[in-house]
Structures are given as structure tokens and as C-alpha cells.
Design a protein around this motif. Structure first.
Motif, PDB file in Angstrom:
ATOM      1  N   ASP A   1       0.973  -1.062  -0.011  1.00 21.53           N
ATOM      2  CA  ASP A   1       0.058   0.187   0.052  1.00 21.53           C
ATOM      3  C   ASP A   1       0.856   1.346  -0.135  1.00 21.53           C
ATOM      4  N   TYR A   2       1.367   1.734  -1.087  1.00 20.32           N
ATOM      5  CA  TYR A   2       2.271   2.746  -1.084  1.00 20.32           C
ATOM      6  C   TYR A   2       1.505   4.213  -0.985  1.00 20.32           C
ATOM      7  N   LEU A   3       0.194   4.429  -0.977  1.00 20.74           N
ATOM      8  CA  LEU A   3      -0.521   5.579  -0.630  1.00 20.74           C
ATOM      9  C   LEU A   3      -0.154   5.753   0.933  1.00 20.74           C
ATOM     10  N   TYR A   4      -0.512   4.655   1.567  1.00 18.19           N
ATOM     11  CA  TYR A   4      -0.302   4.535   2.935  1.00 18.19           C
ATOM     12  C   TYR A   4       0.912   4.723   3.395  1.00 18.19           C
TER      13      TYR A   4
ATOM     14  N   LEU B   1      14.604  13.575  26.540  1.00 20.82           N
ATOM     15  CA  LEU B   1      13.550  12.870  26.896  1.00 20.82           C
ATOM     16  C   LEU B   1      12.086  13.608  26.826  1.00 20.82           C
ATOM     17  N   GLY B   2      12.054  14.788  27.271  1.00 21.13           N
ATOM     18  CA  GLY B   2      11.000  15.893  26.878  1.00 21.13           C
ATOM     19  C   GLY B   2      10.739  15.906  25.466  1.00 21.13           C
ATOM     20  N   SER B   3      11.843  16.256  24.743  1.00 19.07           N
ATOM     21  CA  SER B   3      11.759  16.160  23.223  1.00 19.07           C
ATOM     22  C   SER B   3      11.028  15.094  22.462  1.00 19.07           C
ATOM     23  N   LEU B   4      11.404  13.856  22.907  1.00 21.26           N
ATOM     24  CA  LEU B   4      10.844  12.637  22.609  1.00 21.26           C
ATOM     25  C   LEU B   4       9.379  12.362  22.865  1.00 21.26           C
ATOM     26  N   MET B   5       9.003  12.909  24.119  1.00 21.32           N
ATOM     27  CA  MET B   5       7.684  12.776  24.748  1.00 21.32           C
ATOM     28  C   MET B   5       6.870  13.862  23.733  1.00 21.32           C
ATOM     29  N   VAL B   6       7.266  14.983  23.366  1.00 26.21           N
ATOM     30  CA  VAL B   6       6.441  15.900  22.433  1.00 26.21           C
ATOM     31  C   VAL B   6       6.333  15.261  21.213  1.00 26.21           C
ATOM     32  N   VAL B   7       7.389  14.697  20.768  1.00 20.87           N
ATOM     33  CA  VAL B   7       7.470  14.240  19.206  1.00 20.87           C
ATOM     34  C   VAL B   7       6.547  13.027  19.310  1.00 20.87           C
ATOM     35  N   TYR B   8       6.491  12.148  20.197  1.00 25.40           N
ATOM     36  CA  TYR B   8       5.491  10.985  20.224  1.00 25.40           C
ATOM     37  C   TYR B   8       4.004  11.647  20.155  1.00 25.40           C
ATOM     38  N   ILE B   9       3.806  12.442  21.107  1.00 25.32           N
ATOM     39  CA  ILE B   9       2.302  12.832  21.153  1.00 25.32           C
ATOM     40  C   ILE B   9       1.926  13.624  19.775  1.00 25.32           C
ATOM     41  N   ALA B  10       3.154  14.454  18.974  1.00 21.43           N
ATOM     42  CA  ALA B  10       2.671  14.732  17.743  1.00 21.43           C
ATOM     43  C   ALA B  10       2.572  14.152  16.577  1.00 21.43           C
ATOM     44  N   ARG B  11       3.378  13.050  16.686  1.00 23.21           N
ATOM     45  CA  ARG B  11       3.519  11.887  15.631  1.00 23.21           C
ATOM     46  C   ARG B  11       2.159  10.997  15.735  1.00 23.21           C
ATOM     47  N   THR B  12       2.065  10.661  16.876  1.00 18.64           N
ATOM     48  CA  THR B  12       0.889   9.885  16.879  1.00 18.64           C
ATOM     49  C   THR B  12      -0.637  10.640  16.745  1.00 18.64           C
ATOM     50  N   GLU B  13      -0.910  11.791  17.383  1.00 18.57           N
ATOM     51  CA  GLU B  13      -1.876  12.558  16.876  1.00 18.57           C
ATOM     52  C   GLU B  13      -2.146  12.847  15.296  1.00 18.57           C
ATOM     53  N   LEU B  14      -0.990  13.385  14.574  1.00 22.31           N
ATOM     54  CA  LEU B  14      -0.986  13.573  13.118  1.00 22.31           C
ATOM     55  C   LEU B  14      -1.361  12.341  12.430  1.00 22.31           C
ATOM     56  N   ASN B  15      -0.811  11.188  12.895  1.00 20.37           N
ATOM     57  CA  ASN B  15      -1.184   9.778  12.067  1.00 20.37           C
ATOM     58  C   ASN B  15      -2.675   9.607  12.197  1.00 20.37           C
ATOM     59  N   LEU B  16      -3.118   9.515  13.489  1.00 17.36           N
ATOM     60  CA  LEU B  16      -4.533   9.289  13.568  1.00 17.36           C
ATOM     61  C   LEU B  16      -5.486  10.215  12.997  1.00 17.36           C
ATOM     62  N   LEU B  17      -5.016  11.597  12.812  1.00 19.58           N
ATOM     63  CA  LEU B  17      -5.627  12.530  12.007  1.00 19.58           C
ATOM     64  C   LEU B  17      -5.662  12.597  10.626  1.00 19.58           C
ATOM     65  N   LEU B  18      -4.667  12.121  10.222  1.00 21.67           N
ATOM     66  CA  LEU B  18      -4.316  12.303   8.816  1.00 21.67           C
ATOM     67  C   LEU B  18      -3.914  11.093   7.803  1.00 21.67           C
ATOM     68  N   VAL B  19      -3.712   9.986   8.567  1.00 20.27           N
ATOM     69  CA  VAL B  19      -3.317   8.714   7.922  1.00 20.27           C
ATOM     70  C   VAL B  19      -4.300   7.667   8.113  1.00 20.27           C
ATOM     71  N   THR B  20      -4.369   7.307   9.338  1.00 20.21           N
ATOM     72  CA  THR B  20      -4.977   6.183   9.702  1.00 20.21           C
ATOM     73  C   THR B  20      -5.513   5.945  11.328  1.00 20.21           C
ATOM     74  N   SER B  21      -6.493   5.101  11.369  1.00 16.97           N
ATOM     75  CA  SER B  21      -6.975   4.748  12.985  1.00 16.97           C
ATOM     76  C   SER B  21      -6.176   3.563  13.407  1.00 16.97           C
ATOM     77  N   ASN B  22      -5.470   2.910  12.557  1.00 13.83           N
ATOM     78  CA  ASN B  22      -4.738   1.715  12.713  1.00 13.83           C
ATOM     79  C   ASN B  22      -3.421   2.403  13.040  1.00 13.83           C
ATOM     80  N   ILE B  23      -3.044   2.754  14.426  1.00  9.16           N
ATOM     81  CA  ILE B  23      -1.934   3.479  14.728  1.00  9.16           C
ATOM     82  C   ILE B  23      -0.740   2.550  14.345  1.00  9.16           C
ATOM     83  N   TRP B  24      -0.830   1.173  14.497  1.00  9.67           N
ATOM     84  CA  TRP B  24       0.549   0.285  14.484  1.00  9.67           C
ATOM     85  C   TRP B  24       0.083  -0.820  13.592  1.00  9.67           C
ATOM     86  N   PRO B  25       0.190  -0.584  12.389  1.00  9.77           N
ATOM     87  CA  PRO B  25      -0.516  -1.854  11.389  1.00  9.77           C
ATOM     88  C   PRO B  25       0.426  -2.999  11.511  1.00  9.77           C
ATOM     89  N   GLU B  26       1.762  -2.765  11.454  1.00 12.69           N
ATOM     90  CA  GLU B  26       2.709  -3.779  11.523  1.00 12.69           C
ATOM     91  C   GLU B  26       2.735  -4.851  12.776  1.00 12.69           C
TER      92      GLU B  26
END
Length: 349
Positions: free
Chosen positions: A39-42, A83-108
Motif C-alpha cells: 500500500d504505497y499511498l499509506y 526525554l522531553g523532546s521525545l515525549m513531545v514528538v511521540y504525541i505529535a506523531r501519534t495525533e497526526l497519524n490518527l488525524l491524517l493517515v489511519t486509525s490503525n496506529i500500528w499496523p505492523e
């Protein structure tokens, strides 16, 4: 003074290399996960989100955290900031993936996995640490290469500075000796004094204008030696005999300027006292286009060894040889049957 034509060494990595790095890394990830999920679009959408996070985090780490905290040994502050920057990155990445990509956050992953679960946090964090570590390694490697080149450049500059200093020492050393000869002639009101001045002016032109390059033609150096011998003959007349022999083709051989004259001067220092005869034999040999062999032999006046010497010529030449050729040269000076012998071998390059 630094040569303006010398290539400038800089720690700055051109922007185009940053682009090539991230573009290449993006393409690899896009193809990898597109093929994995078929799935190259995903893959395209998820990688666009993730690289939007990777790049700011990486540059924040290598251009702020490392120089501002690690370089200043503020390790506790670095750990908290990382650690603080990794926490911010995790939240931002997760929310953007849920919002723009897929609800299946960890398909693999095996089984259903939810956002903000322990396993998902660890997986995302490890992925970000991997990216940061990879780019940081590239950055540190480039800085190590820069430091090595800078040190090599400084070493080369120091070497050239010392060589110029050593060469500049020879010039006043020679003029001092020649002016002493001229003074001797003027005291005696010798008719040879004007000829000495003319010959000295020729040699001054050679020294001031013709020896600025790192190397000059051997034939030019030989002509310079002949001019020096003529100066000595003007002073001592028939008491000076000399012969120059050349074996092999030396037309294309270049050597550092003013390298051989101190040996010739030394011959007169050893043989030219107390109105004694000075017999000087000089030989240049091209040995198979690999080595230049220079030899000089003159009669030796034992009394001169008992006098205190203030000359700098021979020690100067030895240091120049070490700097120019390192261990790739041979120099021998010895006394055999009341003759002083010099044998120098340097590579032809």
C-alpha cells in the motif's frame, strides 16, 4: 600568511547534502513500507507525517542539545531535554497519524495495538532515537573529518612558515659573509672591490626575486653556486681552485632554493684560513631519475676546528631537509685524509 588560493576548510555541510540525505532516506522508507504493506499511498502519507517530525527533532538534537548541553557537560539537563523532546514528538506523531493517515496506529504490530500504550510508546521512541542517532553519527563524522583536515592544514601552514623562516635565515647569513669579504677588500683598497659589488648585486637579484617559489631548477642553483665561487676567487685569487662535474641529465630537476650553498660556504670555512689553498670539487649526479646525489670535497684546515663558530648554515639545511623530505634523504659529512666531504642524496620529484 595563508595562501589565498588554498581551498577553504569549513565545518558547514552544504544544504544540498542535507536535502540528498533526507530525500534518500525518505525514498528508502517509502519503498520499504509500501512494499511491506502493499500500500504505497499509506506509506507515502505515513512517511510524510513521520519525516515532518524526524527532521526538526534531529536538528534540535545536533545543533542545540549537543553543543549547548553535552559539549558543556550538562548531562542531566541533556537527559531531561532529550526525554522531553521525545515525549513531545511521540504525541505529535501519534495525533497526526490518527488525524491524517489511519486509525490503525500500528499496523505492523501483532494484534490490535492502541495509541499511548506502553509498547507503542517504546516502539515509536526507539524509531525516533534510531533516526536521531543515525544523523548524529553522520554529523559527528563530518566534524571529525573537518577537524582532521583543519589540523593537517595548520600543520602544513606551520611547516611552510618554518621553511620560509629557515630560507630567510640563509639570505642574511650569506650577505653577512660576503659583506665581510667586501670590507676586507676595501680595507686593502683592492681594485677587485667594484667587481665584488657587481657580482653581489647579481646574487642579490637571484635571492630577492628568483627564489620565492618552493622549488627552482637545479641549473639555476648551480649558476648561483658558480657566482658565489667567482666572488671567492675575486677575494683570494689563484688560491681558489674548483671543479663542477655533472653526470646524467639534470635539466628537469628541481630542488628547494638555497639548499646547497651552505655546504659550499662551509668548504671555505674549513679550507680558507691563513691564506691556504682551497681546492674544491663539486659533483651532481642524476641516479636513474630517482635520486639527486650532491657531493663536495675540499682540503681541510685542522686549525679551523679549534675556532668558535657562529654559523647557522649547515644546521639550517639539516632542519630544512627534515621538514621537506622527512626520512627520505641521506646526508653524510666526514673528514678523510685532511679533506672535508659532504654527500647528500635527495629524491627527484
Amino acid at each position: 600568511m595563508i595562501n589565498p588560493t588554498q581551498k577553504k576548510i569549513t565545518p558547514h555541510i552544504p544544504s544540498k547534502y542535507h536535502f540528498f540525505l533526507w530525500f534518500g532516506y525518505f525514498v528508502i522508507n517509502f519503498v520499504r513500507w509500501g512494499s511491506y504493506f502493499n500500500d504505497y499511498l499509506y506509506s507515502l502519507k505515513s512517511n510524510l507525517v513521520e519525516f515532518t517530525i524526524h527532521i526538526p527533532l534531529t536538528y534540535f538534537h545536533i545543533y542545540y542539545l549537543i553543543p549547548k548541553l553535552i559539549a558543556k557537560r550538562k548531562f542531566a539537563a541533556y537527559l531531561i531535554a532529550a526525554l522531553g523532546s521525545l515525549m513531545v514528538v511521540y504525541i505529535a506523531r501519534t495525533e497526526l497519524n490518527l488525524l491524517l493517515v489511519t486509525s490503525n496506529i500500528w499496523p505492523e504490530a501483532i494484534g490490535a495495538q492502541k495509541a499511548y500504550s506502553f509498547n507503542h510508546i517504546v516502539a515509536v521512541t526507539i524509531g525516533e532515537v534510531y533516526v536521531v542517532a543515525l544523523v548524529t553519527a553522520i554529523k559527528l563524522t563530518s566534524e571529525w573529518i573537518y577537524e582532521r583536515k583543519k589540523n593537517e592544514s595548520l600543520k602544513e601552514l606551520q611547516l611552510q612558515t618554518e621553511l620560509k623562516y629557515l630560507k630567510s635565515q640563509i639570505q642574511p647569513h650569506f650577505f653577512f659573509n660576503t659583506l665581510n669579504n667586501l670590507y676586507y677588500l676595501t680595507i686593502e683598497k683592492s681594485e677587485k672591490a667594484p667587481d665584488v659589488v657587481l657580482k653581489l648585486s647579481e646574487i642579490m637579484q637571484y635571492i630577492l626575486y628568483d627564489v620565492k617559489e618552493p622549488k627552482i631548477g637545479l641549473l639555476n642553483e648551480i649558476n648561483y653556486i658558480q657566482s658565489y665561487l667567482e666572488l671567492e676567487r675575486l677575494r683570494h685569487g689563484d688560491k681558489i681552485t674548483s671543479e663542477i662535474q655533472i653526470e646524467g641529465n639534470i635539466d628537469d630537476i628541481n630542488i628547494p632554493p638555497l639548499l646547497l650553498l651552505p655546504f659550499i660556504e662551509n668548504c671555505f670555512k674549513h679550507g680558507g684560513k691563513n691564506n691556504t689553498m682551497v681546492a674544491l670539487d663539486i659533483k651532481f649526479e642524476n641516479a636513474k631519475n630517482e635520486q639527486l646525489i650532491f657531493s663536495a670535497t675540499n682540503n681541510f684546515n685542522v686549525n679551523t676546528t679549534k675556532e668558535k663558530k657562529f654559523g647557522i648554515g649547515i644546521e639550517n639545511v639539516k632542519r630544512r631537509l627534515e621538514l621537506l623530505y622527512h626520512n627520505n634523504y641521506s646526508l653524510e659529512t666526514k673528514i678523510i685524509d685532511n679533506t672535508f666531504n659532504v654527500l647528500l642524496k635527495i629524491p627527484i620529484v
